[in-house]
Design a protein around this motif. Structure first.
Motif, mmCIF file in Angstrom:
data_model
loop_
_atom_site.group_PDB
_atom_site.id
_atom_site.type_symbol
_atom_site.label_atom_id
_atom_site.label_comp_id
_atom_site.label_asym_id
_atom_site.label_seq_id
_atom_site.Cartn_x
_atom_site.Cartn_y
_atom_site.Cartn_z
ATOM 1 N N ILE A 46 3.431 7.402 -5.626
ATOM 2 C CA ILE A 46 3.550 7.148 -4.186
ATOM 3 C C ILE A 46 2.228 7.521 -3.521
ATOM 4 O O ILE A 46 1.530 8.441 -3.937
ATOM 5 N N THR A 47 1.887 6.779 -2.483
ATOM 6 C CA THR A 47 0.666 7.100 -1.730
ATOM 7 C C THR A 47 1.031 7.863 -0.470
ATOM 8 O O THR A 47 2.206 8.013 -0.137
ATOM 9 N N ARG A 48 -0.001 8.298 0.220
ATOM 10 C CA ARG A 48 0.274 9.038 1.433
ATOM 11 C C ARG A 48 0.981 8.134 2.438
ATOM 12 O O ARG A 48 1.930 8.556 3.095
ATOM 13 N N ALA A 49 0.525 6.893 2.534
ATOM 14 C CA ALA A 49 1.191 5.955 3.437
ATOM 15 C C ALA A 49 2.626 5.766 3.009
ATOM 16 O O ALA A 49 3.540 5.657 3.832
ATOM 17 N N GLY A 50 2.845 5.751 1.680
ATOM 18 C CA GLY A 50 4.193 5.616 1.175
ATOM 19 C C GLY A 50 5.072 6.783 1.580
ATOM 20 O O GLY A 50 6.242 6.598 1.933
ATOM 21 N N GLN A 51 4.465 7.954 1.553
ATOM 22 C CA GLN A 51 5.240 9.140 1.934
ATOM 23 C C GLN A 51 5.655 9.053 3.395
ATOM 24 O O GLN A 51 6.779 9.381 3.764
ATOM 25 N N ARG A 52 4.714 8.564 4.223
ATOM 26 C CA ARG A 52 5.029 8.425 5.648
ATOM 27 C C ARG A 52 6.167 7.426 5.816
ATOM 28 O O ARG A 52 7.105 7.646 6.575
ATOM 29 N N GLY B 5 0.793 -1.228 0.000
ATOM 30 C CA GLY B 5 0.000 0.000 0.000
ATOM 31 C C GLY B 5 0.819 1.267 0.000
ATOM 32 O O GLY B 5 0.298 2.357 0.252
ATOM 33 N N TRP B 6 2.115 1.156 -0.319
ATOM 34 C CA TRP B 6 2.935 2.355 -0.286
ATOM 35 C C TRP B 6 2.992 3.043 -1.635
ATOM 36 O O TRP B 6 3.334 4.225 -1.742
ATOM 37 N N ILE B 7 2.715 2.274 -2.684
ATOM 38 C CA ILE B 7 2.552 2.916 -4.003
ATOM 39 C C ILE B 7 1.285 2.385 -4.640
ATOM 40 O O ILE B 7 0.784 1.324 -4.247
ATOM 41 N N SER B 8 0.766 3.138 -5.598
ATOM 42 C CA SER B 8 -0.425 2.681 -6.315
ATOM 43 C C SER B 8 -0.102 2.691 -7.802
ATOM 44 O O SER B 8 0.870 3.316 -8.233
#
Lengths: 123, 888
Positions: free
Chosen positions: A91-97, A71-74
């Motif tokens: 990148i997703t928001r979770a990925g950014q974190r 779930g870190w990239i889509s």
């Protein structure tokens, strides 16, 4: 400063350190550059590392799959520059974190080791 | 937390990745193609030619197939996927070898099906606890009778006075109650019928520990002679007879013209059919008046108790023994040498039906059959495994690890064992549904045998373990192949050829040994049954109708009324066409009966307690002629005899060995018919309880013109099938008293058969298992030998080419086959001697080490083995040397 002067065989998933490094690089690339397809990511990594990093480009894909599963990239299907069907990753928001956390971790570790080496080597 | 959730998401993603494979592969191809295309373009821009650009792009990309493999490992659940693949492959292999598959599944189905069926029975009978709270604390209380008066009897009913003293003096029990099952007739209804009742003291319900569903149970003072009549119904009776009416508590129960107010209904859970205390239609308070309570020497009641908290059975028994000793001193006449014992209820119920030994033996038999089945499967598996040596070597050469080879073999056998387990379960369900009706006669009444979840789990576990056992040896063997040798030698010679003959021979030895023990057991049971059926019962059981009567107090208050009824009924029955003779007795042979202490003239007992107890029966004149009991001395009863006796031969021999017993006096000290009686004749012995009684019990038949007999059994001998008489006799009874039912109508033949039913049951089951075992052993030997012959085709071909004759080949093959068989027979013989001890209690008329049985069994097994070996042996002898030498 670590310098890779020859082609990395990152295809072996058992080398944990290199694995994590690759994930970090992919996330950073996508964060900096926005949506990319596989070729784009590989080229950008080489660019960003000032061409010091060359690798078998295909080995990106298992890493990318893992990042996507976590779930870190889509991903989204689109057209490449050659009008071929290609998958674009962002990148997703979770990925950014995750990127932020890993970056901090990496810098901390690098700092400790740099200090250790600095003591024996001087500046 | 984030780590955890991302792992979960990964797993979810992987599961998703297992589906839509084709689409995903197409996507992957597209993605890689796009990437490669871009790389190629870049290289072209750098100046390389089309070809070179493409090659360079591929090199830069990396090994496409390898990357795809890594990708696929990440995408799905590789372990699960390989497992499914293995299963599919295993299924294909099984389909390709239908013969092997069919035999293997059938073998396992029989083994597992039989196991499951018996396990269900074992569970239903042995493992299910009584439906009462803390049921292991419920004990039956018995007297232990003096052995010299009652040789061989370890328990005896209790007497009221003793019970009252036990209750007063013991501290081991928190509740104690005496009870007695008695049938009564439901009167003032359209169809009077006899219903079983339990007469219980009020504390009975505290012992049982279950609350009533409706209303209440008896108060502690409700068992006085003056108390109003009350009754508690069983749930089933309330449902069947009263239609579960809600206002049941205001209804009456009318038994033998007495009204009983219904005060409660017990829940269905308390109805444990195997125990008379809870098998009745209703409970009525057991009333003891002063006279009853003083009765010490007459033992006619049962008793049950609940152990107090923290008291063990051993402690209770110790206390009972102390109390008995005290009573023996206080009441020497009645209680000397009379002990007391407490036996846990469940144990007593099982032992009473003599089920435990039989079931344990059967369980052993089933285990044997399963082992034989597994041995067969292992043999079949070995044969197939060695055929696949080349295939395994090729797989190994292509990169399969040992683990993967093992896993591949295992999956085939697991599939086989699951299929076998499913088939076995189906078989078991079939068998149980058919068997429930058959087995109902042979097991404690009312036990229902059903398949439970526990049984399914057991079956599944057995399937899996069978698969593992059978699959593991060939799987291990296969993976140890030396690749080079195997690939060179060809498919038939995979695997080390030296070891296998020994393993296969060992399996045959085991199969034969197990079969021997099983068939021997069956043989012993067959002989036991034969011996039982050959026992001369002392009477002629053919064509004799039996039916009992109990005259209710209300209509038959005086002895004269009873005599009048019975005499008139006898007259009418004798007049029915087709009836040769008819008479009465209180208990027919093989159905138990009364035992009384006597004192014989000329053999005065030093004291009453030394009096031997003999079996006593009350009988009408012509009883012995109706039953065809031989009259050896003197004469039968006459109508006008007063206090006359017919004594059995064993009694005459015991008391008057050298003198004429006719005219001798015998005093009956207790029971219904006390006083002094004189002998008028000597008759043949008749077994009282079972055919397997080794020494006949001394029996005396009593008859007197003034008698007071309420309960009698009619015996009527007819010229044809007696069951047709039931209607005519019923009419005769009905014509005399419309409210009197005929109790337990039966025929003597069925009673005799019923007395050996448990041995019959055991015999049939063991015989069935033996047949299965023989079939399995035979097919096992056949399979092993076929395979061995196939493998030795080259060798046989060479021999024939060198001049061996057909006879020589045959001999060679047969002797090779019979060697393990003979060894197996030897091992089986020793095994049979060992398990003979376990079977001892089931046998009659034959010793466990009976040589005749063992020799017969050996011959049977040898014959079966020979027969199984013939076809392969013949095939061996007809091998064409040219073909054999040419083929691999």
């Amino acid at each position: 400063m670590y310098v890779f002067t020859r082609r990395l065989a990152i295809s072996d998933p058992r080398t944990e350190v290199l694995q994590g490094t690759l994930d970090l690089m992919i996330l950073k690339t996508l964060d900096t550059m926005g949506a990319q397809h596989g070729y784009g990511i590989a080229r950008r990594i080489e660019q960003l590392s000032n061409d010091l990093l060359r690798m078998n480009q295909g080995t990106l894909y298992p890493a990318v799959l893992r990042l996507e599963q976590r779930g870190w990239i889509s991903s989204k299907w689109g057209l490449s520059e050659n009008n071929r069907r290609a998958k674009f990753y962002s990148i997703t928001r979770a990925g950014q974190r995750q990127l932020a956390a890993e970056t901090e971790n990496w810098e901390r570790v690098a700092g400790i080791i740099a200090r250790m080496l600095g003591q024996t080597q001087g500046a | 937390m984030p780590r955890f959730t991302s792992t979960l998401r990964e797993i979810a993603g992987r599961i998703r990745g297992m589906f839509a494979k084709r689409d995903r592969e197409a996507d992957l191809d597209d993605e890689f193609a796009a990437h490669l295309d871009l790389l190629t373009q870049e290289n072209i821009r750098r100046g390389l030619s089309q070809e070179d650009a493409r090659y360079a792009a591929r090199r830069e990309f990396g090994g496409v197939e390898q990357i795809k493999e890594t990708y696929r490992d990440r995408r799905g659940l590789p372990m699960l996927e390989t497992f499914l693949l293995d299963l599919r492959f295993g299924g294909r292999m099984l389909r390709k070898n239908p013969g092997f598959t069919a035999v293997a599944i059938l073998t396992l189905a029989l083994g597992i099906g039989a196991n499951t069926a018996i396990f269900s029975i074992v569970r239903a009978v042995l493992l299910r606890p009584l439906p009462f709270p803390a049921s292991e604390r419920i004990v039956r209380l018995f007297h232990v009778p003096p052995q010299k008066s009652f040789p061989g009897m370890s328990v005896f009913p209790i007497s009221p006075a003793n019970f009252i003293d036990w209750k007063a003096q013991s501290h081991s029990f928190e509740a104690m109650a005496a009870y007695r099952p008695v049938p009564r007739t439901l009167t003032e209804t359209a169809n009077p019928e006899s219903i079983p009742l339990s007469f219980v003291q009020p504390e009975f319900f505290s012992v049982v520990g279950i609350q009533p569903e409706l209303g209440r149970v008896f108060y502690s003072g409700e068992d006085q002679p003056s108390s109003p009549h009350v009754a508690v119904l069983s749930h089933t009776f309330w449902k069947n007879h009263f239609g579960s009416r809600a206002d049941i508590l205001s209804q009456d129960l009318i038994l033998d013209h007495d009204r009983y107010t219904i005060i409660g209904v017990m829940p269905a859970s308390v109805e444990f059919k195997a125990w008379s205390g809870t098998a009745g239609a209703a409970w009525i308070p057991l009333v003891w008046n002063d006279e009853d309570r003083a009765e010490r020497g007459n033992h006619n009641y049962s008793a049950v108790a609940r152990l107090g908290p923290g008291v063990s059975v051993a402690q209770a028994n110790a206390e009972l023994q102390t109390i008995s000793a005290r009573l023996a001193v206080a009441y020497p006449r009645e209680d000397t040498d009379w002990g007391a014992t407490a036996i846990p209820l469940q144990k007593f119920l099982i032992d009473a039906y003599n089920i435990r030994a039989a079931l344990l033996v059967l369980f052993g038999a089933v285990g044997f059959v399963l082992l034989i089945a597994c041995a067969n499967i292992a043999n079949l598996a070995l044969a197939r495994a060695l055929n696949r040596g080349k295939e395994m070597a090729v797989r190994a050469a292509l990169g399969a690890s040992r683990l993967q080879l093992i896993r591949q073999c295992m999956s085939e056998f697991m599939l086989l064992s699951f299929l076998g387990g499913a088939a076995g379960l189906a078989l078991a369900l079939l068998a149980l549904s058919a068997g429930n009706s058959l087995l109902a006669d042979h097991l404690p009444p009312g036990t229902q045998i059903t398949l439970k979840a526990g049984v399914l789990a057991f079956t599944l576990a057995i399937s899996i373990i069978s698969g593992l056992i059978a699959g593991i040896s060939p799987a291990l063997r296969m993976s140890k192949t030396s690749l080079n040798d195997t690939l060179k030698l060809g498919s038939d010679r995979g695997g080390s050829s030296a070891e296998n003959p020994r393993t296969r021979a060992l399996l045959i030895v085991c199969e034969i040994a197990l079969s021997f023990m099983l068939v021997n057991g069956a043989g012993l049971m067959i002989r036991t049954l034969g011996a039982l059926q050959a026992v001369n019962p002392g009477f002629d059981s053919k064509n004799v109708f039996t039916g009992s009567f109990g005259l209710p107090k209300q209509s038959y208050a005086s002895p004269e009324k009873k005599i009048a009824f019975y005499d008139e009924l006898l007259r009418r029955v004798r007049a029915i066409p087709g009836i040769e003779s008819a008479s009465y007795v209180d208990n027919v042979p093989l159905s138990g009966g009364s035992m009384q202490p006597i004192s014989v003239e000329g053999h005065p007992a030093a004291a009453a307690q030394d009096a031997i107890e003999i079996a006593t029966r009350t009988a009408y004149p012509q009883y012995i002629s109706t039953m065809h009991i031989p009259l050896q001395l003197g004469r039968d009863f006459r109508e006008d005899d007063d206090h006359a006796l017919l004594v059995s031969q064993s009694m005459a021999r015991a008391y008057w060995p050298d003198e004429d017993p006719i005219g001798r006096q015998v005093s009956f000290l207790m029971g219904r018919n006390t006083g002094t009686w004189h002998v008028v004749g000597v008759v043949g012995d008749v077994p009282g309880e079972t055919l397997s009684q080794l020494a006949p019990r001394a029996t005396a038949y009593q008859w007197s013109r003034d008698r007071d007999w309420t309960y009698l059994t009619l015996v009527a001998r007819s010229s044809a099938n007696p069951s047709t008489l039931e209607a005519s006799i019923g009419n005769a009874v009905h014509s005399l008293d419309t409210g009197l039912p005929v109790l337990r109508p039966n025929t003597m033949e069925k009673i005799v058969e019923g007395s050996i039913s448990s041995q019959q049951f055991t015999m049939w089951l063991l015989a069935g298992f033996s047949a299965i075992a023989l079939a399995l052993a035979a097919s096992g030997i056949y399979g092993v030998l076929s395979y061995a012959v196939r493998r030795r085709k080259r060798e046989i071909g060479i021999r024939v080419a060198l001049g061996a004759r057909v006879g020589q080949i045959l001999t060679m093959v047969l002797t090779g086959a019979m060697k393990p068989v003979l060894l197996g027979l030897g091992v089986g013989l020793i095994g049979s001697l060992l398990i003979g001890k376990a079977m001892q209690s089931l046998l009659f008329g034959v010793k466990p080490a009976d040589p005749l049985t063992m020799i017969t069994v050996s011959l049977v097994l040898a014959a079966v083995a020979c027969a199984a070996s013939l076809e392969p042996a013949f095939r061996a002898s007809r091998v064409d040397p040219l073909i054999a030498l040419r083929n691999e």
